[in-house]
Design a protein around this motif. Sequence first.
Motif, PDB file in Angstrom:
ATOM      1  N   VAL A 119      23.483   5.534  30.830  1.00 14.68           N
ATOM      2  CA  VAL A 119      24.685   4.878  31.326  1.00 14.68           C
ATOM      3  C   VAL A 119      25.737   5.944  31.555  1.00 14.68           C
ATOM      4  CG1 VAL A 119      26.415   3.098  30.902  1.00 14.68           C
ATOM      5  CG2 VAL A 119      24.109   2.832  29.997  1.00 14.68           C
ATOM      6  N   GLY A 120      26.098   6.168  32.781  1.00 10.17           N
ATOM      7  CA  GLY A 120      27.099   7.177  33.089  1.00 10.17           C
ATOM      8  C   GLY A 120      28.485   6.717  32.716  1.00 10.17           C
ATOM      9  N   GLY A 121      29.408   7.628  32.746  1.00  6.86           N
ATOM     10  CA  GLY A 121      30.795   7.298  32.479  1.00  6.86           C
ATOM     11  C   GLY A 121      31.107   7.084  31.026  1.00  6.86           C
ATOM     12  N   TYR A 122      30.266   7.601  30.111  1.00  4.07           N
ATOM     13  CA  TYR A 122      30.583   7.433  28.695  1.00  4.07           C
ATOM     14  C   TYR A 122      31.815   8.246  28.335  1.00  4.07           C
ATOM     15  CZ  TYR A 122      30.470   7.577  23.660  1.00  4.07           C
ATOM     16  OH  TYR A 122      30.822   7.481  22.339  1.00  4.07           O
ATOM     17  N   ASP A 123      32.680   7.623  27.554  1.00  7.71           N
ATOM     18  CA  ASP A 123      33.832   8.345  27.040  1.00  7.71           C
ATOM     19  C   ASP A 123      34.114   7.838  25.634  1.00  7.71           C
ATOM     20  OD1 ASP A 123      34.976   5.837  27.421  1.00  7.71           O
ATOM     21  OD2 ASP A 123      35.877   6.426  29.323  1.00  7.71           O
ATOM     22  N   THR A 124      35.131   8.412  25.015  1.00 14.07           N
ATOM     23  CA  THR A 124      35.462   8.028  23.647  1.00 14.07           C
ATOM     24  C   THR A 124      35.791   6.550  23.546  1.00 14.07           C
ATOM     25  OG1 THR A 124      36.314  10.255  23.236  1.00 14.07           O
ATOM     26  CG2 THR A 124      36.967   8.520  21.696  1.00 14.07           C
ATOM     27  N   GLU A 125      36.445   6.008  24.582  1.00 14.44           N
ATOM     28  CA  GLU A 125      36.833   4.605  24.557  1.00 14.44           C
ATOM     29  C   GLU A 125      35.614   3.690  24.489  1.00 14.44           C
ATOM     30  OE1 GLU A 125      39.339   1.330  27.210  1.00 14.44           O
ATOM     31  OE2 GLU A 125      39.066   3.383  27.931  1.00 14.44           O
ATOM     32  N   THR A 126      34.525   4.083  25.166  1.00 16.58           N
ATOM     33  CA  THR A 126      33.322   3.262  25.153  1.00 16.58           C
ATOM     34  C   THR A 126      32.802   3.087  23.738  1.00 16.58           C
ATOM     35  OG1 THR A 126      32.716   3.998  27.372  1.00 16.58           O
ATOM     36  CG2 THR A 126      30.967   3.062  26.020  1.00 16.58           C
ATOM     37  N   GLY A 127      32.656   4.202  23.013  1.00 14.97           N
ATOM     38  CA  GLY A 127      32.186   4.118  21.643  1.00 14.97           C
ATOM     39  C   GLY A 127      33.146   3.360  20.756  1.00 14.97           C
ATOM     40  N   THR A 128      34.444   3.578  20.949  1.00 15.67           N
ATOM     41  CA  THR A 128      35.458   2.898  20.154  1.00 15.67           C
ATOM     42  C   THR A 128      35.382   1.396  20.336  1.00 15.67           C
ATOM     43  OG1 THR A 128      36.946   4.807  20.322  1.00 15.67           O
ATOM     44  CG2 THR A 128      37.925   2.698  19.718  1.00 15.67           C
ATOM     45  N   GLN A 129      35.245   0.949  21.582  1.00 12.39           N
ATOM     46  CA  GLN A 129      35.178  -0.480  21.866  1.00 12.39           C
ATOM     47  C   GLN A 129      33.902  -1.106  21.311  1.00 12.39           C
ATOM     48  OE1 GLN A 129      37.492  -2.639  23.367  1.00 12.39           O
ATOM     49  NE2 GLN A 129      38.787  -0.889  22.863  1.00 12.39           N
ATOM     50  N   CYS A 130      32.781  -0.395  21.415  1.00 15.60           N
ATOM     51  CA  CYS A 130      31.509  -0.924  20.904  1.00 15.60           C
ATOM     52  C   CYS A 130      31.580  -1.162  19.403  1.00 15.60           C
ATOM     53  CB  CYS A 130      30.368   0.034  21.230  1.00 15.60           C
ATOM     54  SG  CYS A 130      29.804  -0.042  22.935  1.00 15.60           S
ATOM     55  N   VAL A 131      32.093  -0.189  18.677  1.00 18.21           N
ATOM     56  CA  VAL A 131      32.177  -0.325  17.222  1.00 18.21           C
ATOM     57  C   VAL A 131      33.180  -1.406  16.842  1.00 18.21           C
ATOM     58  CG1 VAL A 131      32.763   0.860  15.072  1.00 18.21           C
ATOM     59  CG2 VAL A 131      31.455   2.042  16.819  1.00 18.21           C
ATOM     60  N   ALA A 132      34.297  -1.491  17.561  1.00 14.17           N
ATOM     61  CA  ALA A 132      35.302  -2.514  17.266  1.00 14.17           C
ATOM     62  C   ALA A 132      34.745  -3.919  17.505  1.00 14.17           C
ATOM     63  CB  ALA A 132      36.550  -2.283  18.116  1.00 14.17           C
ATOM     64  N   ARG A 133      33.962  -4.096  18.563  1.00 13.09           N
ATOM     65  CA  ARG A 133      33.351  -5.411  18.815  1.00 13.09           C
ATOM     66  C   ARG A 133      32.292  -5.725  17.758  1.00 13.09           C
ATOM     67  NH1 ARG A 133      33.752  -3.653  24.386  1.00 13.09           N
ATOM     68  NH2 ARG A 133      31.605  -2.911  24.327  1.00 13.09           N
ATOM     69  N   PHE A 134      31.523  -4.707  17.374  1.00 11.97           N
ATOM     70  CA  PHE A 134      30.509  -4.907  16.339  1.00 11.97           C
ATOM     71  C   PHE A 134      31.166  -5.239  15.002  1.00 11.97           C
ATOM     72  CE2 PHE A 134      27.781  -3.033  12.979  1.00 11.97           C
ATOM     73  CZ  PHE A 134      26.699  -3.887  13.114  1.00 11.97           C
ATOM     74  N   ARG A 135      32.273  -4.571  14.673  1.00 11.58           N
ATOM     75  CA  ARG A 135      32.995  -4.842  13.430  1.00 11.58           C
ATOM     76  C   ARG A 135      33.465  -6.300  13.395  1.00 11.58           C
ATOM     77  NH1 ARG A 135      34.311  -3.008   8.286  1.00 11.58           N
ATOM     78  NH2 ARG A 135      34.601  -0.871   8.996  1.00 11.58           N
ATOM     79  N   ARG A 136      33.920  -6.810  14.528  1.00 14.25           N
ATOM     80  CA  ARG A 136      34.367  -8.208  14.604  1.00 14.25           C
ATOM     81  C   ARG A 136      33.190  -9.156  14.351  1.00 14.25           C
ATOM     82  NH1 ARG A 136      35.198 -12.110  18.808  1.00 14.25           N
ATOM     83  NH2 ARG A 136      37.077 -13.368  18.442  1.00 14.25           N
ATOM     84  N   ASN A 137      32.024  -8.846  14.915  1.00 17.55           N
ATOM     85  CA  ASN A 137      30.839  -9.673  14.692  1.00 17.55           C
ATOM     86  C   ASN A 137      30.362  -9.582  13.239  1.00 17.55           C
ATOM     87  OD1 ASN A 137      30.946 -10.161  17.441  1.00 17.55           O
ATOM     88  ND2 ASN A 137      29.294  -8.753  17.951  1.00 17.55           N
ATOM     89  N   PHE A 138      30.525  -8.409  12.648  1.00 18.25           N
ATOM     90  CA  PHE A 138      30.022  -8.156  11.293  1.00 18.25           C
ATOM     91  C   PHE A 138      30.694  -9.064  10.268  1.00 18.25           C
ATOM     92  CE2 PHE A 138      30.160  -5.776   7.267  1.00 18.25           C
ATOM     93  CZ  PHE A 138      28.809  -5.513   7.075  1.00 18.25           C
ATOM     94  N   ALA A 139      31.931  -9.455  10.531  1.00 15.94           N
ATOM     95  CA  ALA A 139      32.679 -10.265   9.564  1.00 15.94           C
ATOM     96  C   ALA A 139      31.949 -11.557   9.200  1.00 15.94           C
ATOM     97  CB  ALA A 139      34.071 -10.586  10.112  1.00 15.94           C
ATOM     98  N   ALA A 140      31.217 -12.122  10.152  1.00 15.80           N
ATOM     99  CA  ALA A 140      30.497 -13.370   9.901  1.00 15.80           C
ATOM    100  C   ALA A 140      29.155 -13.132   9.228  1.00 15.80           C
ATOM    101  CB  ALA A 140      30.287 -14.124  11.219  1.00 15.80           C
ATOM    102  N   HIS A 141      28.797 -11.872   8.977  1.00 12.59           N
ATOM    103  CA  HIS A 141      27.490 -11.565   8.401  1.00 12.59           C
ATOM    104  C   HIS A 141      27.586 -10.641   7.188  1.00 12.59           C
ATOM    105  CE1 HIS A 141      25.368 -13.393  11.856  1.00 12.59           C
ATOM    106  NE2 HIS A 141      26.377 -12.919  12.561  1.00 12.59           N
ATOM    107  N   VAL A 142      28.746 -10.599   6.575  1.00 12.83           N
ATOM    108  CA  VAL A 142      28.894  -9.781   5.367  1.00 12.83           C
ATOM    109  C   VAL A 142      27.927 -10.286   4.297  1.00 12.83           C
ATOM    110  CG1 VAL A 142      30.474  -9.133   3.510  1.00 12.83           C
ATOM    111  CG2 VAL A 142      31.307  -9.242   5.862  1.00 12.83           C
ATOM    112  N   GLY A 143      27.157  -9.367   3.723  1.00  9.98           N
ATOM    113  CA  GLY A 143      26.151  -9.741   2.733  1.00  9.98           C
ATOM    114  C   GLY A 143      24.773  -9.951   3.300  1.00  9.98           C
ATOM    115  N   ASP A 144      24.655  -9.974   4.631  1.00  5.20           N
ATOM    116  CA  ASP A 144      23.340 -10.118   5.261  1.00  5.20           C
ATOM    117  C   ASP A 144      22.613  -8.773   5.175  1.00  5.20           C
ATOM    118  OD1 ASP A 144      21.267 -10.014   7.335  1.00  5.20           O
ATOM    119  OD2 ASP A 144      22.066 -11.922   8.006  1.00  5.20           O
ATOM    120  N   PRO A 145      21.427  -8.729   4.545  1.00  3.40           N
ATOM    121  CA  PRO A 145      20.740  -7.448   4.351  1.00  3.40           C
ATOM    122  C   PRO A 145      20.441  -6.705   5.644  1.00  3.40           C
ATOM    123  CG  PRO A 145      19.736  -9.159   2.991  1.00  3.40           C
ATOM    124  CD  PRO A 145      20.703  -9.846   3.909  1.00  3.40           C
ATOM    125  N   ALA A 146      20.054  -7.419   6.695  1.00  3.89           N
ATOM    126  CA  ALA A 146      19.705  -6.766   7.955  1.00  3.89           C
ATOM    127  C   ALA A 146      20.921  -6.097   8.589  1.00  3.89           C
ATOM    128  CB  ALA A 146      19.079  -7.770   8.914  1.00  3.89           C
TER     129      ALA A 146
END
Length: 293
Positions: free
Chosen positions: A183-210
């Motif tokens: 995927v071309g055009g990778y920059d710092t913002e891309t990684g930042t946004q991916c982790v921030a979206r994943f962190r938001r999803n993670f809140a509903a799965h705290v304690g899930d082993p996977a």
Amino acid sequence: MTVTSPGIGPGARRDADAARRQELGAFLRSRRDRLAPEAVGLPSTGRRRAPGLRREEVAQLAGVGVTWYTWLEQGRPINVSAQVIDAVARALRLDNDEVGHLFTLAGLPAPTVVSEDEVIAASLSAILDGLDPLPAYAVSARYDLLAWNRSCATLMGDFARLPPHRRNMLWLLFVERSIRELVGGYDTETGTQCVARFRRNFAAHVGDPAWQALVDELYGRSEEFRRLWDRHDVASNSSKIKNFRHPVVGRLRLASTTLWLADQPGARLVVYNPVDSRGRDLLERLTYLTVAP
């Protein structure tokens, strides 16, 4: 001289059954100890002598009697059914490997477990194929790739060549880093946004082993992920224009559109549409390359 096996006598069988029940009890206690009340929707009230859930809380979640569950953990010779053991497994948030292990220790045939990812992938195959030549893929809330069509494989690489447990966009982005080349055009913002979206999803799965296992692995393998994860940023998914650098057709500008799957919380369909005539022409060329002999 003929040597015959003495076989296994009733006493040895009783000893083996007792050892198996003790192992079952130890396994249940270890899974109970790792679960915080908040992770299963219970209030964290009162002073606790040990971490994790109490026996009565597991019994409540599984819909079984406290005495029966206590005897199960104590390794007593009680009758168990597949339905009840399955309820205990769900109460303890066991993953597929742990469910099979629990059934074996309970002296029951291990169930054939069909993962959520497999169910989603089967139901989406026809939809994704129908979207050709638009590249499209389905991804879970945990960023696991569930399914993708031919155009997506031609554009971003064939994910089928990866082991199933490595078909994860975060893993490809931060550990293998291959997605940065696909995927071309990778920059710092891309990684930042991916982790921030994943962190938001993670809140509903705290304690899930996977989920926790994925975070732990990414945290230990990627300095960049570790830095972004420690920021505790959150963000929602949004459409945007992405630049792709394909080794054959060159640069493409495609707009990503996210379609949420109502019956699978957190799962979404991502479709890429060309934003100009050049992009449409290049996608048609990619389709030709795919079907050409």
